[in-house]
Design an enzyme around this catalytic site. Structure first.
Site, short mmCIF file in Angstrom:
data_model
loop_
_atom_site.label_atom_id
_atom_site.label_comp_id
_atom_site.label_asym_id
_atom_site.label_seq_id
_atom_site.Cartn_x
_atom_site.Cartn_y
_atom_site.Cartn_z
CB VAL A 11 -6.79 12.64 27.22
CG1 VAL A 11 -5.34 13.09 27.12
CG2 VAL A 11 -6.88 11.13 27.12
CB THR A 86 -8.33 10.23 17.44
OG1 THR A 86 -8.04 9.47 18.64
CG2 THR A 86 -7.53 11.51 17.45
CD GLU A 151 -3.66 9.18 26.51
OE1 GLU A 151 -4.28 8.74 25.55
OE2 GLU A 151 -3.63 8.61 27.60
CG PHE A 152 1.95 6.22 27.96
CD1 PHE A 152 2.89 7.24 27.91
CD2 PHE A 152 1.84 5.37 26.87
CE1 PHE A 152 3.73 7.38 26.81
CE2 PHE A 152 2.67 5.50 25.76
CZ PHE A 152 3.62 6.51 25.72
CD GLU A 155 -11.52 6.16 30.22
OE1 GLU A 155 -11.43 6.26 29.00
OE2 GLU A 155 -12.59 5.92 30.82
CG LEU A 253 0.38 -11.15 32.78
CD1 LEU A 253 1.58 -11.81 33.45
CD2 LEU A 253 0.03 -11.89 31.47
N GLY A 260 -11.77 -3.52 26.91
CA GLY A 260 -12.70 -2.54 26.30
C GLY A 260 -12.09 -1.16 26.45
CB CYS A 263 -7.19 3.65 24.67
SG CYS A 263 -7.43 5.39 25.02
#
Ligand code: UDX
Ligand code: UDX
Length: 431
Positions: A11, A86, A151-152, A155, A253, A260, A263
């Site tokens: 990030v 985190t 953040e959204f 990866e 969907l 996995g 996040c």
């Protein structure tokens, strides 16, 4: 503006490089000396499409620098983005904030002028309040504001998600801080997406609610796919049929091996731990976690069925082992649960992975190949684990050159009908 990003991981690096590309002066800080010296020599520590070129361009323009000197970097900057890890505490499922609070200690010593301190790492709700309390002394109240700006970024798509966000969420009640951040993000907001200012706690909740909902949406379609298999219905038809309803939305969907990454698993657990602390039952997120954690068992049952419950000495090849395509990240990847079981049952497991060999597997027991052809040769079962483009048009008969082989496609990349026409023994998800 002068920006300091603390924590140059997935990030922090993307955010820092993008802020630099928007014309700001950015210092990306990390405590990992090797990582910083590599970055100074142009070696990028993570696989993120487009990141290397973005970093090179901005380093050349002298807008982007790297440092291990956190104090110096803070002193020079007006906006400090906290992007340190985190990770989840094993026992309590809580997010471990030791790295965040370490950064706060460094900040407290270096508030030489007004600064905006932004938590971009996903932090449990009320962390902003704690940081504010830890920083406040009798004399420095007006010297800083603590803001939540979650953040959204996905990866593999992180630069696109940063530059073309659906929305930018900024949690602060300080007009001064909000004006600065609105200005900082204005080049992006002009192009697309909304700037949304709310309270700091609301912004913290929005991040967890977004990931909790997306994880639930994926788990919902994964469970529907199990039912579809029993009903002889194609789950991709169901995804299309419900996804075209704007209230549902077509994205996320895609039935697969379960979610996995760094996040969804971490953030759903942290959300439950917050809900416990505030004595509220989030039964839906709890069942999402439980369902996803057990999905690998369903897949192993299928693999046993496909190989007639005889895995011993069977050659099983994985195409891809990371948690999804477009990344080198193994965090919570389904393969980390599937492969050890197959080895234990006596199967001979090998894999091809576009981002290279993974230290998560014992090289002697799980053989890595740097190309698809050698990896697939003489396989009894080929498991398509991630949806890389290079896996989408394979000539299996030529690749495997074995009479009887089977395919287990965990990403539904192929059409069952076309596989049948080619007399290929093909299994997939929810079809
Ligand atoms: C992190 C969090 O894990 C995630 O929950 C949040 O949404 C965004 O920030 P990520 O960038 O993937 O995501 O973290 P990670 O890849 O673990 O990188 C964190 C970086 O911070 C590492 O490079 C680490 O060396 C660095 N770090 C960690 C510091 O510089 N100082 C510290 O005290 C701790
Ligand atoms: C996610 C969120 O999308 C992002 O907004 C947040 O900031 C970080 O977490 P990321 O974990 O990088 O991003 O990947 P994402 O593309 O969301 O996929 C997460 C997992 O869900 C992967 O394991 C992926 O394979 C799986 N997935 C995703 C599905 O199984 N089906 C889908 O339709 C979409």
């Amino acid at each position: 503006m002068k920006i300091c990003v603390i924590g140059s991981g997935y990030v922090g690096l993307v955010s820092g490089a993008c802020f630099a590309d928007l014309g700001n002066n950015v210092i990306c800080v990390d405590k990992n000396v090797n990582k910083i010296s590599n970055l100074k020599n142009g070696v990028i520590p993570i696989y993120e499409p487009g990141l290397e070129e973005l970093i090179q361009r901005n380093v050349k323009q002298k807008r982007l620098k790297f440092s291990t000197n956190i104090s110096n970097s803070i002193i020079k900057s007006d906006i400090i983005f906290i992007c340190v890890g985190t990770p989840t505490k094993i026992k309590s499922n809580e997010a471990n904030l030791k790295y965040i609070f370490q950064v706060v200690k460094d900040l407290k010593k270096n508030l030489n002028k007004y600064k905006i301190i932004v938590t971009k790492s996903t932090v449990p709700v009320t962390t902003g309040d704690k940081i504010q309390k830890l920083l406040t002394t009798k004399t420095n109240k007006k010297l800083f504001d603590v803001v939540s700006n979650p953040e959204f970024l996905r990866e593999g798509e992180a630069i696109r998600d940063f530059m073309f966000p659906d929305r930018v969420v900024v949690g602060t009640n300080s007009k001064k801080a909000n004006d600065v951040l609105k200005n900082l993000y204005s080049p992006i907001i002009k192009k697309k997406g909304r700037y949304f200012n709310t309270s700091r706690r609301a912004a913290e909740v929005i991040k967890y609610a977004a990931n909790g909902f997306l994880a639930t949406k994926i788990t919902f379609i994964n469970e529907m796919s199990n039912l579809c298999e029993k009903l002889n219905v194609d789950v991709t038809d169901v995804s299309l049929g419900i996804g075209t309803d704007e209230r549902i939305g077509a994205r996320f969907l895609r039935a697969g091996p379960g979610y996995g990454g760094s996040c969804f698993p971490k953030d759903t657990r942290a959300l439950i731990s917050t809900s416990k602390k505030f004595k509220t039952d989030l039964s839906i997120v709890k069942s999402t976690i439980n369902s996803n954690e057990n999905r690998y068992k369903y897949l192993l049952t299928k693999i046993n069925e496909i190989l007639n419950n005889n895995l011993k000495n069977k050659k099983i090849t994985f195409l891809g082992v990371t948690f999804k395509a477009g990344t080198d990240d193994m965090r919570d990847s389904a393969s980390l649960k599937l492969i050890p079981y197959l080895i234990k049952k006596g199967a001979k497991v090998s894999y091809y992975e576009p981002t290279g060999i993974k230290k998560d597997f014992d090289k002697k027991k799980v053989v890595y190949f740097n190309n698809i052809k050698d990896a697939c040769k003489n396989s009894d079962l080929l498991i398509i684990h991630t949806e890389w483009n290079e896996f989408k048009q394979l000539n299996f008969n030529r690749l495997i050159n074995k009479k009887k082989f089977k395919i287990y496609d965990l990403r539904n990349l192929y059409s069952p009908k076309k596989m049948k026409n080619k007399n290929i023994n093909y299994f997939s998800i929810g079809r």
